[in-house]
Scaffold this motif. Structure first.
Motif, mmCIF file in Angstrom:
data_model
loop_
_atom_site.group_PDB
_atom_site.id
_atom_site.type_symbol
_atom_site.label_atom_id
_atom_site.label_comp_id
_atom_site.label_asym_id
_atom_site.label_seq_id
_atom_site.Cartn_x
_atom_site.Cartn_y
_atom_site.Cartn_z
ATOM 1 N N ALA A 90 2.539 10.362 2.524
ATOM 2 C CA ALA A 90 2.750 9.263 2.131
ATOM 3 C C ALA A 90 1.064 8.712 1.630
ATOM 4 C CB ALA A 90 3.398 8.780 2.957
ATOM 5 N N GLY A 91 -0.029 9.332 1.842
ATOM 6 C CA GLY A 91 -1.179 8.977 1.402
ATOM 7 C C GLY A 91 -1.433 9.403 0.572
ATOM 8 N N GLY A 92 -0.850 10.796 -0.078
ATOM 9 C CA GLY A 92 -1.073 10.903 -2.028
ATOM 10 C C GLY A 92 -0.150 10.702 -2.376
ATOM 11 N N ARG A 93 1.107 10.287 -1.887
ATOM 12 C CA ARG A 93 2.008 9.441 -3.320
ATOM 13 C C ARG A 93 1.330 7.904 -3.684
ATOM 14 N NH1 ARG A 93 5.268 12.120 0.149
ATOM 15 N NH2 ARG A 93 5.791 10.892 0.989
ATOM 16 N N HIS A 94 0.887 7.464 -2.064
ATOM 17 C CA HIS A 94 0.364 5.990 -3.156
ATOM 18 C C HIS A 94 -0.390 6.064 -3.904
ATOM 19 C CE1 HIS A 94 -2.343 2.765 -2.403
ATOM 20 N NE2 HIS A 94 -1.555 1.904 -2.341
ATOM 21 N N ARG A 95 -1.071 7.020 -3.555
ATOM 22 C CA ARG A 95 -2.952 6.820 -4.644
ATOM 23 C C ARG A 95 -2.372 7.644 -5.994
ATOM 24 N NH1 ARG A 95 -6.847 10.815 -5.988
ATOM 25 N NH2 ARG A 95 -8.230 9.881 -6.528
ATOM 26 N N VAL A 96 -1.887 8.318 -5.923
ATOM 27 C CA VAL A 96 -1.185 9.064 -6.911
ATOM 28 C C VAL A 96 -0.234 7.800 -7.442
ATOM 29 C CG1 VAL A 96 0.372 10.604 -9.034
ATOM 30 C CG2 VAL A 96 -0.943 11.602 -6.812
ATOM 31 N N ARG A 97 0.391 7.321 -7.119
ATOM 32 C CA ARG A 97 1.534 5.912 -7.313
ATOM 33 C C ARG A 97 0.703 4.651 -8.502
ATOM 34 N NH1 ARG A 97 5.779 6.637 -3.708
ATOM 35 N NH2 ARG A 97 7.517 7.870 -4.486
ATOM 36 N N ALA A 98 -0.764 4.517 -7.284
ATOM 37 C CA ALA A 98 -1.531 3.541 -7.713
ATOM 38 C C ALA A 98 -2.200 3.957 -9.068
ATOM 39 C CB ALA A 98 -2.193 3.619 -6.866
ATOM 40 N N LEU A 99 -2.517 4.966 -9.136
ATOM 41 C CA LEU A 99 -3.406 5.776 -10.542
ATOM 42 C C LEU A 99 -2.595 6.044 -11.662
ATOM 43 C CD1 LEU A 99 -5.555 7.989 -8.970
ATOM 44 C CD2 LEU A 99 -6.243 6.638 -9.463
ATOM 45 N N ALA A 100 -1.476 5.818 -11.699
ATOM 46 C CA ALA A 100 -0.327 5.926 -12.213
ATOM 47 C C ALA A 100 0.351 4.300 -13.124
ATOM 48 C CB ALA A 100 0.842 6.104 -12.178
ATOM 49 N N HIS A 101 0.146 3.775 -11.684
ATOM 50 C CA HIS A 101 0.198 2.133 -12.026
ATOM 51 C C HIS A 101 -0.870 1.407 -12.678
ATOM 52 C CE1 HIS A 101 3.713 2.533 -9.209
ATOM 53 N NE2 HIS A 101 4.602 2.660 -10.442
ATOM 54 N N ALA A 102 -1.454 2.784 -12.306
ATOM 55 C CA ALA A 102 -3.417 1.246 -12.710
ATOM 56 C C ALA A 102 -2.824 1.423 -14.607
ATOM 57 C CB ALA A 102 -4.532 2.135 -12.033
ATOM 58 N N ILE A 103 -2.462 3.156 -14.793
ATOM 59 C CA ILE A 103 -2.377 3.200 -16.676
ATOM 60 C C ILE A 103 -1.105 2.380 -16.967
ATOM 61 C CG2 ILE A 103 -2.058 4.547 -18.117
ATOM 62 C CD1 ILE A 103 -3.713 6.328 -16.405
ATOM 63 N N ALA A 104 0.430 2.237 -16.931
ATOM 64 C CA ALA A 104 1.208 1.757 -17.313
ATOM 65 C C ALA A 104 1.581 0.403 -16.840
ATOM 66 C CB ALA A 104 2.118 3.463 -16.589
ATOM 67 N N MET A 105 1.183 0.075 -15.903
ATOM 68 C CA MET A 105 1.463 -1.169 -15.570
ATOM 69 C C MET A 105 0.472 -1.820 -16.054
ATOM 70 S SD MET A 105 4.201 -0.836 -12.271
ATOM 71 C CE MET A 105 5.410 0.178 -11.859
ATOM 72 N N GLU A 106 -0.712 -1.398 -16.261
ATOM 73 C CA GLU A 106 -1.834 -2.793 -16.246
ATOM 74 C C GLU A 106 -2.381 -2.837 -17.902
ATOM 75 O OE1 GLU A 106 -2.498 -4.550 -14.096
ATOM 76 O OE2 GLU A 106 -1.416 -4.688 -12.436
ATOM 77 N N ILE A 107 -2.428 -1.317 -17.940
ATOM 78 C CA ILE A 107 -2.809 -0.919 -19.445
ATOM 79 C C ILE A 107 -1.397 -1.095 -20.146
ATOM 80 C CG2 ILE A 107 -4.345 0.479 -21.018
ATOM 81 C CD1 ILE A 107 -5.564 1.714 -18.423
ATOM 82 N N LYS A 140 -11.506 -1.624 -20.242
ATOM 83 C CA LYS A 140 -11.296 -2.742 -18.854
ATOM 84 C C LYS A 140 -10.671 -1.996 -18.199
ATOM 85 C CE LYS A 140 -10.678 -7.238 -17.019
ATOM 86 N NZ LYS A 140 -10.315 -8.463 -17.084
ATOM 87 N N GLY A 141 -9.240 -1.440 -18.852
ATOM 88 C CA GLY A 141 -8.760 -0.655 -17.728
ATOM 89 C C GLY A 141 -8.798 0.200 -17.310
ATOM 90 N N LEU A 142 -9.367 1.273 -18.252
ATOM 91 C CA LEU A 142 -10.202 3.050 -18.556
ATOM 92 C C LEU A 142 -11.377 2.795 -17.499
ATOM 93 C CD1 LEU A 142 -9.440 4.256 -21.208
ATOM 94 C CD2 LEU A 142 -7.999 4.661 -19.671
#
Length: 216
Positions: A90-107, A140-142
């Motif tokens: 679960a911790g790994g899935r959260h981290r991967v989603r957080a990284l993915a979302h930082a790109i796909a939902m922020e940048i 900024k996002g990267l």
């Protein structure tokens, strides 16, 4: 069994993510180009499968799947014997989603070409305003993502030594960064991970330059 069909545009970051996933999982499929420059995404046939008028859509298993991250998680869940696109904990899935979302939902949403073009139209700044907008928000996002990767779970890839959803989001964004002339010197982790990914055929074969624009 019907072959999956990917409705795709060569330079779409979201489509690029899904192409990589299909390649990594060895899923043979057909591709139909949806030419965004001619407005094909707003045509009735595309709206019927993707009511948002976007790409990609993946027709698979009797479904028309939309939204790239949701498509990739579907492919992960339906190919458990071969997929490692999401970690097992679960911790790994959260981290991967957080990284993915930082790109796909922020940048990505802020730096969608239609957004930058609208800013250019509103300001009257033309291509120079568009480029400044892209360079400002991609950088900024990267930069934030580079800091997020200063973490013990970062390995050869964003999370460990196997590509995950996070890498599938990173590589298209790095392509966009280079396209818009972003200085990547302050981002050594991102540059190294992007290079490691693109050494793999699954990533290289999904690259926009390998796909090329739709034929007239």
């Amino acid at each position: 069994m019907t072959r999956p069909v990917l409705y795709d545009y060569w330079r779409s970051s979201a489509s690029y993510r899904v192409r990589i996933a299909l390649n990594l999982l060895g899923i043979e499929h057909d591709t139909v180009a949806v030419n965004l420059l001619t407005g094909a995404h707003r045509a009735d046939d595309n709206l019927a499968r993707n009511p948002q008028g976007l790409v990609p859509t993946l027709a698979v298993d009797g479904h028309d799947l939309t939204q790239s991250l949701a498509i990739i998680e579907y492919l992960h869940e339906t190919h458990p014997e071969t997929s490692s696109l999401m970690p097992g904990d679960a911790g790994g899935r959260h981290r991967v989603r957080a990284l993915a979302h930082a790109i796909a939902m922020e940048i990505h949403p802020v730096c969608n070409l239609s957004v930058a073009s609208h800013v250019a139209d509103l300001t009257g700044g033309g291509d120079a305003a568009k480029a400044t907008w892209m360079q400002t928000f991609i950088s900024k996002g990267l930069s934030a993502l580079e800091r997020m990767l200063d973490h013990p779970a970062t390995g050869r890839f964003c999370h460990g030594d196997t590509p995950t959803l996070a890498d599938l989001c990173l590589v298209p964004q790095m392509y966009n960064a280079r396209r818009w002339g972003i200085d990547l010197t302050p981002l050594p982790r991102l540059v190294a991970i992007d290079a490691a990914c693109n050494e793999m055929a699954a990533f290289a074969d999904a690259h926009p330059d390998r796909i090329g624009p739709p034929q007239a």
